[in-house]
Design a protein around this motif. Structure first.
Motif, PDB file in Angstrom:
ATOM      1  N   PRO A   1      10.425 -43.542  30.471  1.00 43.55           N
ATOM      2  CA  PRO A   1      11.775 -43.631  29.682  1.00 43.55           C
ATOM      3  C   PRO A   1      12.304 -42.490  28.842  1.00 43.55           C
ATOM      4  O   PRO A   1      13.353 -42.049  28.784  1.00 43.55           O
ATOM      5  CB  PRO A   1      11.913 -44.994  28.747  1.00 43.55           C
ATOM      6  N   ILE A   2      11.198 -41.849  28.313  1.00 41.49           N
ATOM      7  CA  ILE A   2      11.347 -40.416  27.790  1.00 41.49           C
ATOM      8  C   ILE A   2      11.911 -39.389  28.623  1.00 41.49           C
ATOM      9  O   ILE A   2      12.915 -38.781  28.318  1.00 41.49           O
ATOM     10  CB  ILE A   2      10.208 -40.127  26.794  1.00 41.49           C
ATOM     11  N   VAL A   3      11.097 -39.237  29.812  1.00 46.51           N
ATOM     12  CA  VAL A   3      11.559 -38.205  30.702  1.00 46.51           C
ATOM     13  C   VAL A   3      12.919 -38.762  31.120  1.00 46.51           C
ATOM     14  O   VAL A   3      13.966 -37.758  31.535  1.00 46.51           O
ATOM     15  CB  VAL A   3      10.584 -38.455  31.879  1.00 46.51           C
TER      16      VAL A   3
ATOM     17  N   TYR B   1      13.580 -33.634  21.222  1.00 48.44           N
ATOM     18  CA  TYR B   1      13.195 -34.119  22.733  1.00 48.44           C
ATOM     19  C   TYR B   1      11.609 -33.454  23.058  1.00 48.44           C
ATOM     20  O   TYR B   1      11.010 -34.066  23.811  1.00 48.44           O
ATOM     21  CB  TYR B   1      13.968 -33.495  23.567  1.00 48.44           C
ATOM     22  N   GLY B   2      11.613 -32.327  22.397  1.00 45.55           N
ATOM     23  CA  GLY B   2      10.278 -31.725  22.736  1.00 45.55           C
ATOM     24  C   GLY B   2       9.075 -32.376  22.151  1.00 45.55           C
ATOM     25  O   GLY B   2       8.070 -32.737  22.870  1.00 45.55           O
ATOM     26  N   LEU B   3       9.225 -33.228  21.192  1.00 42.41           N
ATOM     27  CA  LEU B   3       8.443 -34.174  20.738  1.00 42.41           C
ATOM     28  C   LEU B   3       8.194 -35.101  21.582  1.00 42.41           C
ATOM     29  O   LEU B   3       7.007 -35.562  22.061  1.00 42.41           O
ATOM     30  CB  LEU B   3       8.587 -34.626  19.251  1.00 42.41           C
ATOM     31  N   GLY B   4       9.331 -35.845  21.894  1.00 46.82           N
ATOM     32  CA  GLY B   4       9.078 -36.927  23.209  1.00 46.82           C
ATOM     33  C   GLY B   4       8.438 -36.384  24.438  1.00 46.82           C
ATOM     34  O   GLY B   4       7.568 -37.043  25.027  1.00 46.82           O
ATOM     35  N   TYR B   5       8.826 -35.231  24.950  1.00 42.55           N
ATOM     36  CA  TYR B   5       8.105 -34.638  25.991  1.00 42.55           C
ATOM     37  C   TYR B   5       6.521 -34.603  25.759  1.00 42.55           C
ATOM     38  O   TYR B   5       5.773 -34.757  26.817  1.00 42.55           O
ATOM     39  CB  TYR B   5       8.834 -33.512  26.530  1.00 42.55           C
TER      40      TYR B   5
ATOM     41  N   GLY C   1      14.517 -25.170  19.786  1.00 41.81           N
ATOM     42  CA  GLY C   1      15.279 -25.697  18.737  1.00 41.81           C
ATOM     43  C   GLY C   1      15.096 -25.031  17.422  1.00 41.81           C
ATOM     44  O   GLY C   1      15.922 -24.844  16.704  1.00 41.81           O
ATOM     45  N   ALA C   2      13.831 -24.746  17.342  1.00 47.60           N
ATOM     46  CA  ALA C   2      13.577 -23.895  16.133  1.00 47.60           C
ATOM     47  C   ALA C   2      14.407 -22.449  16.011  1.00 47.60           C
ATOM     48  O   ALA C   2      14.866 -22.353  14.861  1.00 47.60           O
ATOM     49  CB  ALA C   2      11.984 -23.531  15.944  1.00 47.60           C
ATOM     50  N   TRP C   3      14.267 -22.028  17.070  1.00 48.11           N
ATOM     51  CA  TRP C   3      15.330 -20.618  17.126  1.00 48.11           C
ATOM     52  C   TRP C   3      16.651 -20.934  16.667  1.00 48.11           C
ATOM     53  O   TRP C   3      17.192 -20.270  15.984  1.00 48.11           O
ATOM     54  CB  TRP C   3      15.118 -20.015  18.434  1.00 48.11           C
ATOM     55  N   VAL C   4      17.312 -22.045  17.267  1.00 44.27           N
ATOM     56  CA  VAL C   4      18.673 -22.155  16.845  1.00 44.27           C
ATOM     57  C   VAL C   4      18.721 -22.798  15.484  1.00 44.27           C
ATOM     58  O   VAL C   4      19.882 -22.416  14.699  1.00 44.27           O
ATOM     59  CB  VAL C   4      18.909 -23.500  17.931  1.00 44.27           C
ATOM     60  N   VAL C   5      17.968 -23.444  15.046  1.00 40.11           N
ATOM     61  CA  VAL C   5      17.977 -23.890  13.704  1.00 40.11           C
ATOM     62  C   VAL C   5      17.819 -22.863  12.674  1.00 40.11           C
ATOM     63  O   VAL C   5      18.673 -22.758  11.632  1.00 40.11           O
ATOM     64  CB  VAL C   5      16.813 -24.996  13.295  1.00 40.11           C
ATOM     65  N   LEU C   6      16.802 -21.837  12.931  1.00 43.84           N
ATOM     66  CA  LEU C   6      16.585 -20.663  12.053  1.00 43.84           C
ATOM     67  C   LEU C   6      17.603 -19.645  12.230  1.00 43.84           C
ATOM     68  O   LEU C   6      17.697 -18.940  11.429  1.00 43.84           O
ATOM     69  CB  LEU C   6      15.058 -20.179  12.311  1.00 43.84           C
TER      70      LEU C   6
ATOM     71  N   ALA D   1       7.732 -28.133  28.887  1.00 42.26           N
ATOM     72  CA  ALA D   1       9.118 -28.394  28.537  1.00 42.26           C
ATOM     73  C   ALA D   1       9.180 -28.740  26.813  1.00 42.26           C
ATOM     74  O   ALA D   1      10.272 -28.385  26.396  1.00 42.26           O
ATOM     75  CB  ALA D   1       9.689 -29.707  29.307  1.00 42.26           C
ATOM     76  N   ALA D   2       7.851 -29.514  26.597  1.00 42.03           N
ATOM     77  CA  ALA D   2       7.866 -29.724  25.172  1.00 42.03           C
ATOM     78  C   ALA D   2       7.810 -28.426  24.325  1.00 42.03           C
ATOM     79  O   ALA D   2       8.704 -28.281  23.279  1.00 42.03           O
ATOM     80  CB  ALA D   2       6.609 -30.703  24.740  1.00 42.03           C
ATOM     81  N   ILE D   3       7.061 -27.671  24.780  1.00 48.89           N
ATOM     82  CA  ILE D   3       6.773 -26.275  23.949  1.00 48.89           C
ATOM     83  C   ILE D   3       8.253 -25.493  23.984  1.00 48.89           C
ATOM     84  O   ILE D   3       8.694 -24.985  23.013  1.00 48.89           O
ATOM     85  CB  ILE D   3       5.693 -25.319  24.407  1.00 48.89           C
ATOM     86  N   TYR D   4       8.718 -25.520  25.097  1.00 52.12           N
ATOM     87  CA  TYR D   4      10.185 -24.879  25.391  1.00 52.12           C
ATOM     88  C   TYR D   4      11.227 -25.248  24.187  1.00 52.12           C
ATOM     89  O   TYR D   4      11.881 -24.862  23.614  1.00 52.12           O
ATOM     90  CB  TYR D   4      10.691 -25.006  26.881  1.00 52.12           C
ATOM     91  N   ASN D   5      11.325 -26.651  24.262  1.00 51.23           N
ATOM     92  CA  ASN D   5      12.372 -27.263  23.348  1.00 51.23           C
ATOM     93  C   ASN D   5      11.879 -27.183  21.916  1.00 51.23           C
ATOM     94  O   ASN D   5      12.959 -26.908  21.253  1.00 51.23           O
ATOM     95  CB  ASN D   5      12.215 -29.040  23.861  1.00 51.23           C
ATOM     96  N   LEU D   6      10.685 -27.127  21.704  1.00 50.11           N
ATOM     97  CA  LEU D   6      10.179 -27.040  20.148  1.00 50.11           C
ATOM     98  C   LEU D   6      10.452 -25.589  19.843  1.00 50.11           C
ATOM     99  O   LEU D   6      11.239 -25.306  18.673  1.00 50.11           O
ATOM    100  CB  LEU D   6       8.798 -27.542  19.926  1.00 50.11           C
TER     101      LEU D   6
END
Length: 132
Positions: free
Chosen positions: A72-74, A56-60, A21-26, A13-18
């Motif tokens: 709580p992060i989950v 969220y990816g960092l949190g996961y 997130g990068a795809w949407v930002v870039l 989940a962390a890798i997916y979110n990172l």
């Protein structure tokens, strides 16, 4: 055994979110082009969403080190995965968002419901939501 499954789930989940997130930002317009939606007028708002998903990816990733301690992060992530689709359907039925937007919910929300529920159920059974 469950902890290994939980750790792997959260790392994926962390890798997916990172990555998402990068795809949407870039490339903020690319999703809209891929699904045939009209490009957005203010990509900065969508990029902000990408930043939040990336965080969220960092949190996961951190939660993956000890899912029972960092539950709580989950839980926060799971709530986002519930409230995001509720917001989509609320806006869709009001005619404010096209149905094609649901594609973001499949990979960002729906596929994570069962794994996150299983992690949180295990936390409840073993720790009774104890914060340590």
């Amino acid at each position: 055994m469950k902890i290994k499954y939980q750790t792997a789930t959260l790392k994926i989940a962390a890798i997916y979110n990172l990555v998402w997130g990068a795809w949407v930002v870039l490339f903020p317009q690319q999703f809209f082009e891929l699904v045939g939606m009209e490009k957005i007028n203010h990509p900065m708002v969508w990029q902000g969403m990408g930043m939040v998903i990336g965080v969220y990816g960092l949190g996961y990733w951190w939660a993956s080190t000890d899912p029972h301690r960092h539950w709580p992060i989950v839980m926060v992530g799971f709530l986002g995965k519930i409230f995001g689709p509720i917001g989509f359907f609320f806006n869709y039925f009001q005619g404010k968002v096209p149905f094609e937007f649901i594609y973001t919910l499949i990979s960002n929300d729906f596929i994570w419901w069962i794994p996150f529920i299983l992690i949180l159920k295990d936390v409840h059974v073993k720790t009774h939501w104890k914060l340590s």
